[in-house]
Design an enzyme around this catalytic site. Structure first.
Site, mmCIF file in Angstrom:
data_model
loop_
_atom_site.group_PDB
_atom_site.id
_atom_site.type_symbol
_atom_site.label_atom_id
_atom_site.label_comp_id
_atom_site.label_asym_id
_atom_site.label_seq_id
_atom_site.Cartn_x
_atom_site.Cartn_y
_atom_site.Cartn_z
ATOM 1 N N THR A 191 0.856 -1.190 0.000
ATOM 2 C CA THR A 191 0.000 0.000 0.000
ATOM 3 C C THR A 191 0.891 1.238 0.000
ATOM 4 O O THR A 191 2.114 1.145 0.194
ATOM 5 C CB THR A 191 -0.933 0.009 1.221
ATOM 6 O OG1 THR A 191 -1.958 0.991 1.031
ATOM 7 C CG2 THR A 191 -0.179 0.306 2.516
ATOM 8 N N CYS A 192 0.286 2.397 -0.224
ATOM 9 C CA CYS A 192 1.052 3.638 -0.259
ATOM 10 C C CYS A 192 1.542 4.016 1.140
ATOM 11 O O CYS A 192 0.923 3.685 2.143
ATOM 12 C CB CYS A 192 0.205 4.772 -0.833
ATOM 13 S SG CYS A 192 -0.181 4.573 -2.580
#
Length: 229
Positions: A191-192
């Protein structure tokens, strides 16, 4: 003075527009994606009930929902339907499975991506994961329990790491070993990072804990789903 007042009004207007966009990007898209997740869950359950004996998953069409991801650390009732593919079309509906990575239970690395903020925010609190935490993948007829690796795992694969967006080796068949043959059955979540930024990627690695568990034998899920309650 007129110019200053005009510039001030433009700045206020721009600020309001940006605020409304932020509200939409986070809160409104979360609501829309939650509704879509409910639809996907209902569709997937109906499909599973109509054809419960499927065996191992070998191929899934792009965009199809095929599994449910359960992560107790992120909430007792945390469940997200997973779609095939990691383009925005899929990630706007829920976590996506990296095409050409392993399927649940297979040797290699089954890898999933998900938004950190907005579009359902499925991996908002992924940084809360701890070594040994279960990550459970549900398919039509089986449960697969993976556990987050410790930082000192003999394999050298960290349970959690922060990398550049271009570091695709994290989803290799053996995580962080591009080109190497599979050395086990792994699961990777990406994920970011940090929140509200795509500057880096937060990555969690886990290893399969045992084999497939039959849903006929465990209709309410494996014991791992109920740890620490």
């Amino acid at each position: 003075r007129t110019l200053a007042l005009g510039a001030g009004e433009l700045l206020v207007t721009a600020g309001v527009v940006l605020l409304l966009f932020a509200v939409y990007a986070v809160f409104v898209t979360d609501v829309v994606t939650a509704q879509r997740q409910d639809e996907l869950s209902e569709q997937l359950r109906e499909e599973w009930e109509s054809t419960p004996e499927r065996g191992a998953i070998t191929r899934v069409e792009l965009g199809d929902a095929f599994a449910a991801l359960r992560i107790p650390r992120l909430g007792e009732d945390y469940t997200r339907v997973v779609l095939e593919g990691t383009e925005e079309e899929q990630l706007s509906q829920g976590p996506g499975h990296y095409v050409d990575t392993a399927m649940p239970g297979e040797e290699g690395n089954v890898a999933f991506a998900g938004h950190r903020v907005g579009k359902g925010s499925p991996f908002l609190d992924l940084d809360a994961m701890q070594p040994g935490d279960p990550i459970v993948v549900e398919t039509a007829d089986s449960w697969f329990v993976y556990r987050v690796l410790p930082e000192d795992d003999p394999s050298g694969i960290p349970g959690m790491q922060i990398v550049r967006p271009t570091a695709l080796e994290v989803i290799s068949p053996t995580p962080n070993a591009a080109g190497a043959a599979p050395s086990g059955a792994y699961l990777t979540l990406t994920t970011c990072h940090p929140r509200y930024s795509a500057r880096q990627r937060l990555v969690v690695h886990a290893r399969l804990d045992g084999g497939a568990l039959s849903k006929a034998q465990y209709p309410d899920g494996p014991d791992a789903l109920y740890e620490n309650r």
